[in-house]
Design an enzyme around this catalytic site. Structure first.
Site, PDB file in Angstrom:
ATOM      1  N   GLU A 263       0.820  -1.095   0.056  1.00 51.59           N
ATOM      2  CA  GLU A 263       0.020  -0.075  -0.025  1.00 51.59           C
ATOM      3  C   GLU A 263       0.730   1.032  -0.112  1.00 51.59           C
ATOM      4  OE1 GLU A 263      -2.889   0.025   3.205  1.00 51.59           O
ATOM      5  OE2 GLU A 263      -3.842  -1.860   2.569  1.00 51.59           O
ATOM      6  N   HIS A 281      -8.233   1.235   1.243  1.00 53.76           N
ATOM      7  CA  HIS A 281      -8.194   1.140   3.004  1.00 53.76           C
ATOM      8  C   HIS A 281      -9.197   2.030   3.537  1.00 53.76           C
ATOM      9  CE1 HIS A 281      -5.098  -0.389   5.873  1.00 53.76           C
ATOM     10  NE2 HIS A 281      -6.255  -0.447   6.670  1.00 53.76           N
TER      11      HIS A 281
END
Length: 530
Positions: A263, A281
């Protein structure tokens, strides 16, 4: 002086105001977390650091954090904090696992619906001017088997909501009791059974060595054809490459992912595949959750810095404010016992054995253990505390054991410590009287009653006449005043001890005079943090 806290990430003004209202000297600089060099320059001024995900609390930063006592993460994930380095440094790491539980659970449920009914794809098609009603044939969730991997706080909420939706829920969780499973209305299952039977699988476990790639290529191959996979927990729980291949082959009907192996995820193997819904997220991204975790971290950090209460710590046992009040004298006693034994030996410590007797067994023994170990270890390393001492002890291979006993003897409760070294064993026991003052009640098996002071002198000798006189005369001649004097012996003519509470630390001249008298087998000056 008021404790100082730095807020280096975005926190609500309401949360910052909590620090101010509690009497904390707070600096709110939400851009500082992204400037690691500037942060390293100023971090030494602060007792507490409140963060979200932007601030990276590295070992290098912690080396500069000379006054830091606590790091508070507004949220669950602490991947941006080096918890091992923090523990060695004696810094408590807190998170806020409950502020965004509902939000994350709801996001998992939302992804289930989105994947089952292909809602994002249908939205894109419709807004493009198409009307592909026959293209988006979804499935109902009602009556489907949901497999929940991890039935803790968030997983438990998902279970309850899924039951409410009419799903048949099975859960795999090694720590799930029969009672809790019944309360949640779910069936306990082993992982292979869950994989084989579930129509939808959702993950709600932390990323650990045990859970990493829990949905590996091998385990994904065990799933039933047409399964849908939901991950709102942590990237790295699912082998994304293997999942992508199974989606392409048609074995997996779809997936909903909010977290990824890397990420920010800008180039995932899952992107663009049919039946896949991805979000950046967002599990904790609601107004309510962000406010809740910010308020919670401000309260937790304030409580610790002002009262010693420890809540939601990842590297130390939690101690409530009420426990801190009741346990304060016992925590001090535990530290004194450890400090006493720790100052008696330079030999390598092999084991620390702690016995809790009577009323003390009902207290927070994990916290008391930490205090005992810290007392022992700080004789060799003054910088250790309740957080770092257990870590250092484990690294040195010291065995720690704990025993509970029903009340025995004249005291309502007491703590006994035995430290085993490569040369000999040392033991001491103590209790807390009604006045709240810790007392030593036994040393090396000899019963005593000794108040603990900052400056003390411990001697051992054969039980012969003249010991009291030698101690009194020598200390008197050197101008050292005795505040309290305790004697004890095993039996007449055998081993005896003396423990003296002095008004000042005895000089080396005093100690040499006592040792040169020939009357003592050992003479030890002691210091205690009272």
């Amino acid at each position: 002086m008021a404790p100082k806290v730095l807020v280096s990430d975005k926190l609500s003004e309401t949360a910052v105001q909590i620090f101010r209202d509690r009497g904390i000297d707070v600096t709110f600089d939400p851009a500082l977390g992204k400037d690691k060099d500037k942060l390293a320059e100023v971090i030494g001024e602060y007792d507490g650091l409140a963060i979200r995900s932007a601030t990276k609390v590295t070992e290098k930063l912690l080396e500069k954090a000379t006054n830091l006592k606590v790091v508070g993460r507004a949220g669950i994930g602490t991947d941006n904090v080096d918890k091992v380095a923090a523990s060695r440094k004696g810094v408590i790491v807190m998170n806020t696992p409950y502020g965004n539980m509902i939000t994350t659970a709801e996001h998992a449920i939302a992804l289930m619906f989105a994947v089952a009914r292909e809602i994002p794809q249908a939205d894109t098609s419709t807004q493009a001017g198409k009307w592909e009603k026959s293209r988006f044939m979804g499935v109902e969730l009602t009556g489907k088997r949901l497999g929940v991997i991890g039935a803790g706080n968030i997983g438990g909420i998902v279970c309850q909501k899924a039951v409410g939706l009419g799903m048949k829920v099975g859960a795999y969780d090694p720590f799930l009791s029969d009672e809790r499973a019944a309360k949640l209305g779910v069936a306990k299952m082993d992982l292979d059974k869950l994989l084989a039977e579930a129509d939808v699988i959702t993950l709600h476990v932390p990323l650990t060595e045990q859970t990493k790639n829990i949905l590996s290529a091998e385990n994904l191959a065990k799933t039933k054809k047409g399964v849908r996979i939901i991950n709102c927990a942590r990237g790295g729980l699912v082998d994304e490459a293997a999942l992508a291949e199974l989606i392409k082959s048609g074995h997996v009907a779809g997936a909903g992912f909010d977290v990824f192996e890397t990420e920010p995820a800008t180039d995932s193997r899952l992107f663009g595949l049919p039946g896949v819904v991805c979000t950046p997220h967002l599990g904790a991204s609601t107004t309510e959750a962000q406010e809740n975790v910010a308020l919670q971290v401000a309260e937790q950090m304030s409580d610790y810095l002002l009262t010693g209460a420890v809540t939601n710590a990842l590297n130390m046992p939690s101690v409530t404010a009420e426990e801190a009040k009741v346990m304060g004298p016992w925590l001090k006693l535990a530290d004194h016992l450890g400090a006493f034994v720790g100052q008696l030996t330079d030999a390598p410590i092999e084991a620390i054995e702690i016995t809790y007797n009577g009323s003390v067994t009902e207290m927070n023994l994990a916290a008391l253990d930490c205090s005992v170990i810290a007392g022992v270890m700080k004789a060799q390393n003054p910088d250790v505390n309740m957080v770092s001492a257990p870590v250092i002890a484990r690294e040195r291979g010291i065995e720690i054991s704990q025993t509970r006993q029903d009340k025995s003897g004249v005291f309502e409760g007491y703590i006994k410590l035995v430290v085993r070294t490569s040369e000999q064993d040392y033991s001491a026991a103590g209790t807390v009287f009604h006045d709240g003052k810790p007392r030593f009640i036994q040393i090396k098996g000899v019963n005593i009653d000794a108040e603990v002071g900052p400056h003390m002198l411990y001697t051992t000798n054969q039980d012969v006449p003249g010991i009291i006189g030698t101690l009194g005369q020598t200390l008197g001649e050197k101008g050292v005043n005795i505040a309290n004097f305790t004697l004890g012996r095993t039996e007449a003519g055998h081993q005896a001890i003396a423990l003296l509470y002095l008004d000042e630390q005895p000089s080396e001249d005093v100690l040499s005079a006592l040792r040169d008298s020939g009357k003592f087998t050992s003479v030890h000056p002691l210091r205690f943090d009272v």
